[in-house]
Enzyme design. Structure first.
Site, PDB file in Angstrom:
ATOM      1  N   PHE A 119       2.938   9.224   3.399  1.00 62.74           N
ATOM      2  CA  PHE A 119       4.362   9.373   3.683  1.00 62.74           C
ATOM      3  C   PHE A 119       5.271   8.314   3.078  1.00 62.74           C
ATOM      4  CE2 PHE A 119       2.377  11.530   7.395  1.00 62.74           C
ATOM      5  CZ  PHE A 119       2.763  12.805   7.021  1.00 62.74           C
ATOM      6  N   GLY A 120       4.774   7.481   2.206  1.00 63.80           N
ATOM      7  CA  GLY A 120       5.662   6.481   1.623  1.00 63.80           C
ATOM      8  C   GLY A 120       4.958   5.175   1.383  1.00 63.80           C
ATOM      9  N   ASP A 156      -7.735  10.094  11.481  1.00 66.54           N
ATOM     10  CA  ASP A 156      -7.597   9.900  10.030  1.00 66.54           C
ATOM     11  C   ASP A 156      -8.289   8.607   9.593  1.00 66.54           C
ATOM     12  OD1 ASP A 156      -6.807  10.648   7.495  1.00 66.54           O
ATOM     13  OD2 ASP A 156      -4.807   9.772   7.658  1.00 66.54           O
ATOM     14  N   LYS A 191       6.892  -0.109   6.505  1.00 69.23           N
ATOM     15  CA  LYS A 191       6.472   1.174   5.943  1.00 69.23           C
ATOM     16  C   LYS A 191       7.685   2.105   5.951  1.00 69.23           C
ATOM     17  CE  LYS A 191       3.525   5.102   6.992  1.00 69.23           C
ATOM     18  NZ  LYS A 191       2.821   5.745   8.094  1.00 69.23           N
ATOM     19  N   GLY A 229       0.849  -1.193   0.000  1.00 70.91           N
ATOM     20  CA  GLY A 229       0.000   0.000   0.000  1.00 70.91           C
ATOM     21  C   GLY A 229       0.879   1.235   0.000  1.00 70.91           C
ATOM     22  N   GLY A 230       0.255   2.341  -0.277  1.00 70.56           N
ATOM     23  CA  GLY A 230       1.002   3.611  -0.265  1.00 70.56           C
ATOM     24  C   GLY A 230       0.149   4.653   0.416  1.00 70.56           C
ATOM     25  N   GLY A 231       0.773   5.508   1.163  1.00 67.23           N
ATOM     26  CA  GLY A 231      -0.011   6.530   1.855  1.00 67.23           C
ATOM     27  C   GLY A 231       0.624   7.878   1.681  1.00 67.23           C
TER      28      GLY A 231
HETATM   29  C1  PIT Z   1       0.062  -4.544   6.414  1.00 62.60           C
HETATM   30  C2  PIT Z   1      -0.460  -4.831   5.176  1.00 62.60           C
HETATM   31  C3  PIT Z   1      -0.769  -3.780   4.323  1.00 62.60           C
HETATM   32  C4  PIT Z   1      -0.540  -2.479   4.700  1.00 62.60           C
HETATM   33  C5  PIT Z   1      -0.021  -2.187   5.945  1.00 62.60           C
HETATM   34  C6  PIT Z   1       0.277  -3.242   6.810  1.00 62.60           C
HETATM   35  C7  PIT Z   1       0.139  -0.812   6.285  1.00 62.60           C
HETATM   36  C8  PIT Z   1       0.147  -0.360   7.491  1.00 62.60           C
HETATM   37  C9  PIT Z   1       0.351   1.021   7.832  1.00 62.60           C
HETATM   38  C10 PIT Z   1       0.542   1.315   9.155  1.00 62.60           C
HETATM   39  C11 PIT Z   1       0.741   2.599   9.564  1.00 62.60           C
HETATM   40  C12 PIT Z   1       0.731   3.625   8.624  1.00 62.60           C
HETATM   41  C13 PIT Z   1       0.505   3.326   7.299  1.00 62.60           C
HETATM   42  C14 PIT Z   1       0.319   2.019   6.909  1.00 62.60           C
HETATM   43  O1  PIT Z   1       0.930   4.896   9.049  1.00 62.60           O
HETATM   44  O2  PIT Z   1      -1.325  -4.072   3.129  1.00 62.60           O
HETATM   45  O3  PIT Z   1       0.354  -5.584   7.230  1.00 62.60           O
HETATM   46  O4  PIT Z   1       0.967   2.928  10.845  1.00 62.60           O
END
Ligand code: PIT
Length: 395
Positions: A128-129, A238, A146, A124-126
């Site tokens: 901040f990275g 959020d 992450k 996944g992407g958010g």
């Molecule tokens: C997983 C599987 C997945 C995504 C994540 C974890 C992402 C977690 C995450 C946690 C954070 C954040 C952003 C993303 O700020 O598909 O096991 O604390």
């Protein structure tokens, strides 16, 4: 602009509401279940051959009078109802992380010494990275890493805050932190790995039939996670479908992620946010007023609305319109997507999407609301689903 019911009939004219991935191809993939003659099982998987089943049952039906057929089918299928109900209303918590809760402090070491990050597998992407699948070399444990770009001290402080928040949270519905590594240009959070993808993807997936009972199970778990966070005096701030992860494709278990904006509740703290997607913001955030526990509850109302309908309650043609809709608290259930939704679900949302913070249900009150707690309602919701399967299978 807010769409009236007349305007809603013209979907193209009312761009504000539908939740999509902004992928025009997806629309062409829309399928009518009746046309396709496919039957979905309780996990939402498509089983081919529903049409054949129907014709076989027609032959049997022709030989038996309707009353006897009704009796026979009730007796025969009642255990199946109970089985489906037990399966699809499973309210057990998701599996715990495969490690005990840890207090993590960022290490100044090279992560590559201890973990192998799969750079090709992006989970996944958010903001901040990106999040990648990774493995702890010593144990073979699968985890998620992450990678957060953080060069300045200020950026690093934000991530250290996230670590501090996660250190306080030990709950099955909240993703758990395993380790953290800090270098000159980034901080890497190593977390519990779950493989089911974002809840957001289930909303927009036309092939995944999200029922009202599924939504009850999702919302109840989000509420459990929120109740725990709020008891710990922590606000998430959020919450949105992208920040809810499904544990697997086969179950309705979820975990909340992204504690990047989370913080300890301070009675008179205002929150300045960087408007990314304003659809989920509570009126007090838009207005730069005090945020509090009910701020998360507003987001829960928006998520409930979206899961039930696939529509976004405040989304306008542009951000300005969305923000105005939020401030005017302008939303309704007029769209046809709500025709078959229970009154309890509508009442639940009505008690969350309230402009004044103090009137919104708390997480504890939400869990006691009939939509989330009334077993006989859940049984009825489940029967609705099972009955539609019956229609495909046996008539
Ligand atoms: C997983 C599987 C997945 C995504 C994540 C974890 C992402 C977690 C995450 C946690 C954070 C954040 C952003 C993303 O700020 O598909 O096991 O604390």
């Amino acid at each position: 602009m807010f769409c009236s019911s007349e305007e809603v009939s013209d979907v193209a004219a009312c761009s504000k509401r539908r939740v999509t991935e902004e992928d025009p191809v997806k629309d062409d993939l829309k399928k009518s279940r009746v046309e396709e003659s496919e039957v979905e099982n309780t996990d939402g998987q498509v089983v081919e051959g529903g049409g054949q089943q129907a014709s076989r049952s027609d032959e049997v039906k022709a030989e038996v009078s309707p009353a006897i057929w009704f009796l026979l089918s009730s007796v025969t299928f009642y255990p199946f109802y109970l089985f489906f109900f037990a399966m699809s209303s499973d309210s057990s918590p998701p599996p715990l992380a495969p490690f005990d809760h840890r207090i993590v402090t960022p290490k100044p070491h090279q992560i590559a010494t201890y973990y192998t990050i799969n750079r090709d597998e992006v989970l996944g992407g958010g903001r901040f990275g990106q999040v990648h699948k990774c493995m702890e070399n010593s144990s073979g444990l699968m985890l998620a890493a992450k990678i957060i770009k953080a060069r300045s001290q200020k950026e690093k402080e934000v991530v250290r805050n996230e670590i501090q928040v996660m250190n306080q949270l030990n709950h099955a519905n909240l993703i758990q932190l395993y380790a953290a590594f800090e270098s000159r240009h980034d901080i890497i959070l190593v977390m519990e790995y779950v493989e089911g993808g974002e809840l957001f993807d289930r909303i927009i997936d036309e092939n995944y039939n999200l029922t009202e009972l599924d939504t009850v199970l999702f919302i109840r778990q989000i509420c459990e996670g929120l109740q725990y966070m709020h008891k710990m005096y922590i606000l998430h701030l959020d919450l949105k479908p992208e920040n809810i992860l499904c544990v697997s494709r086969a179950t309705n278990k979820i975990k909340i992620i992204d504690f990047g904006l989370a913080r300890r509740y301070k009675p008179r703290e205002k929150l300045r946010v960087n408007f990314g997607t304003p659809e989920f913001l509570a009126p007090e955030v838009v207005n730069y007023e005090f945020v509090s526990f009910p701020t998360d509850m507003w987001s829960l109302g928006v998520i409930s609305y979206m899961l039930l309908s696939g529509l976004s309650p405040f989304l306008g043609d542009d951000d300005n319109e969305t923000l105005n809709n939020i401030l005017a608290c302008q939303w309704n259930f007029e769209e046809e997507e709500f025709t078959d939704i229970s009154d309890e679900a509508k009442d639940f949302i009505t008690r969350l999407l309230v402009k004044s913070k103090s009137w919104r249900l708390s997480a504890t009150e939400s869990l006691k609301h009939p939509w989330l707690s009334d077993q006989s309602l859940h049984y009825r919701l489940n029967q609705k689903v099972v009955k539609s399967h019956d229609i495909n299978l046996f008539f």
